[in-house]
Design an enzyme around this catalytic site. Sequence first.
Site, mmCIF file in Angstrom:
data_model
loop_
_atom_site.group_PDB
_atom_site.id
_atom_site.type_symbol
_atom_site.label_atom_id
_atom_site.label_comp_id
_atom_site.label_asym_id
_atom_site.label_seq_id
_atom_site.Cartn_x
_atom_site.Cartn_y
_atom_site.Cartn_z
ATOM 1 N N GLN A 99 33.170 -50.675 22.707
ATOM 2 C CA GLN A 99 33.502 -49.391 23.332
ATOM 3 C C GLN A 99 33.401 -49.513 24.855
ATOM 4 O OE1 GLN A 99 30.325 -47.697 20.596
ATOM 5 N NE2 GLN A 99 31.514 -45.878 20.997
ATOM 6 N N TYR A 137 37.148 -44.613 39.992
ATOM 7 C CA TYR A 137 37.361 -45.886 39.293
ATOM 8 C C TYR A 137 37.242 -47.081 40.232
ATOM 9 C CZ TYR A 137 38.023 -43.754 34.850
ATOM 10 O OH TYR A 137 37.771 -43.074 33.680
ATOM 11 N N SER A 189 25.091 -45.470 19.738
ATOM 12 C CA SER A 189 24.357 -44.423 19.034
ATOM 13 C C SER A 189 25.001 -44.080 17.696
ATOM 14 C CB SER A 189 24.307 -43.183 19.906
ATOM 15 O OG SER A 189 25.622 -42.754 20.167
ATOM 16 N N HIS A 217 38.264 -48.837 24.020
ATOM 17 C CA HIS A 217 38.391 -47.812 25.068
ATOM 18 C C HIS A 217 39.074 -48.349 26.322
ATOM 19 C CE1 HIS A 217 34.988 -45.061 23.309
ATOM 20 N NE2 HIS A 217 36.083 -45.097 22.571
ATOM 21 N N CYS A 227 52.827 -49.454 40.833
ATOM 22 C CA CYS A 227 53.335 -50.449 39.886
ATOM 23 C C CYS A 227 54.158 -51.518 40.602
ATOM 24 C CB CYS A 227 54.204 -49.724 38.854
ATOM 25 S SG CYS A 227 54.877 -50.791 37.577
ATOM 26 N N CYS A 271 59.397 -51.053 40.051
ATOM 27 C CA CYS A 271 59.221 -49.682 39.544
ATOM 28 C C CYS A 271 58.538 -48.774 40.568
ATOM 29 C CB CYS A 271 58.428 -49.728 38.232
ATOM 30 S SG CYS A 271 57.746 -48.160 37.706
HETATM 31 ZN ZN LIG Z 1 56.003 -49.010 36.448
#
Ligand SMILES: [Zn+2]
Length: 305
Positions: free
Chosen positions: A136, A98, A247, A154, A203, A208
């Site tokens: 999408q 990613y 598509s 998405h 985070c 957190c």
């Molecule tokens: Zn968190």
Amino acid sequence: MIVRRLPYRGLINSHLRVHLKRPQGSRDMARPSSDLAAFREIFSQAKNIAIITGAGVSAESGVPTFRGAGGYWRKWQAQELASPEAFSRNPSRVWEFYHYRREVMLTKTPNPAHLAIAECQERLSRQGRTVTVVSQNVDELHRRAGSNDILEIHGSLFKTRCISCGHEAANYKSPICAALEGKGAPDPDTNDAQISVQDLPRCEHEGCHGLLRPAVVWFGENLDSDILTRAEKVLDSCDLCLVVGTSSVVYPAAMFAPQVAARGVPVAEFNMENTPATMKFKFHFHGPCGSTLPPALARHEAEQT
Ligand SMILES: [Zn+2]
């Protein structure tokens, strides 16, 4: 007409393939028209326009999908990395993938299809008309083109979600964390960086410090029900629908446009090829949407202001 209908709510899997059978005797049905002037006449009267966009729009900006022939990152295709199982097995590898995709997007720009949609949205809003984009795509090229009413069904490469507290946040950092700097090379002989989970994106919400994941819908995951409900509302109330660069075989987009067409609302498909749903639509415009969409969405002589 034989169409395998899937439940619209409940069992929701964005990547489930829907096979829409060609109706028997389809040669008796009217073929979709490619009459641009006829489309433009309807377009000039429409008050609420829904535009469904898919990978084809991004492909024209050179955005890789990591699917299909030749679509590999290292040894893997998207479906092998974009899943909760892959992430829990190897969060470092999935984050490298990613991180690479986020960094690639810094080198890509919106194409004439994105720009035509954004310009049309802005122009029609001044006339009290609405244009909503249901996409999408996770690359945010619509937003970068200037669109503002976008339902990203998405998710987005530029949002994160904490796996501990669930907090979602926009995140445009490059690199997203120090440990990923220079990592994520796509070549098949690259070794995994094997980054410790403590050094992956964490985070920052109220101390957190949970592990973050990309806020995209992975294979086997449900779509965000709020976004899906909003998309349904848009599609239920539109008086013209465009389906661009998709598509129409991947759920739920596969269902959206045929359902609009079934209400008797004109649907116009802009795509490089016919799709399993083409015969249900009033219009089909063949070719790269960066070429076909701008003249279709340009100012019509009947528009005021
Ligand atoms: Zn968190």
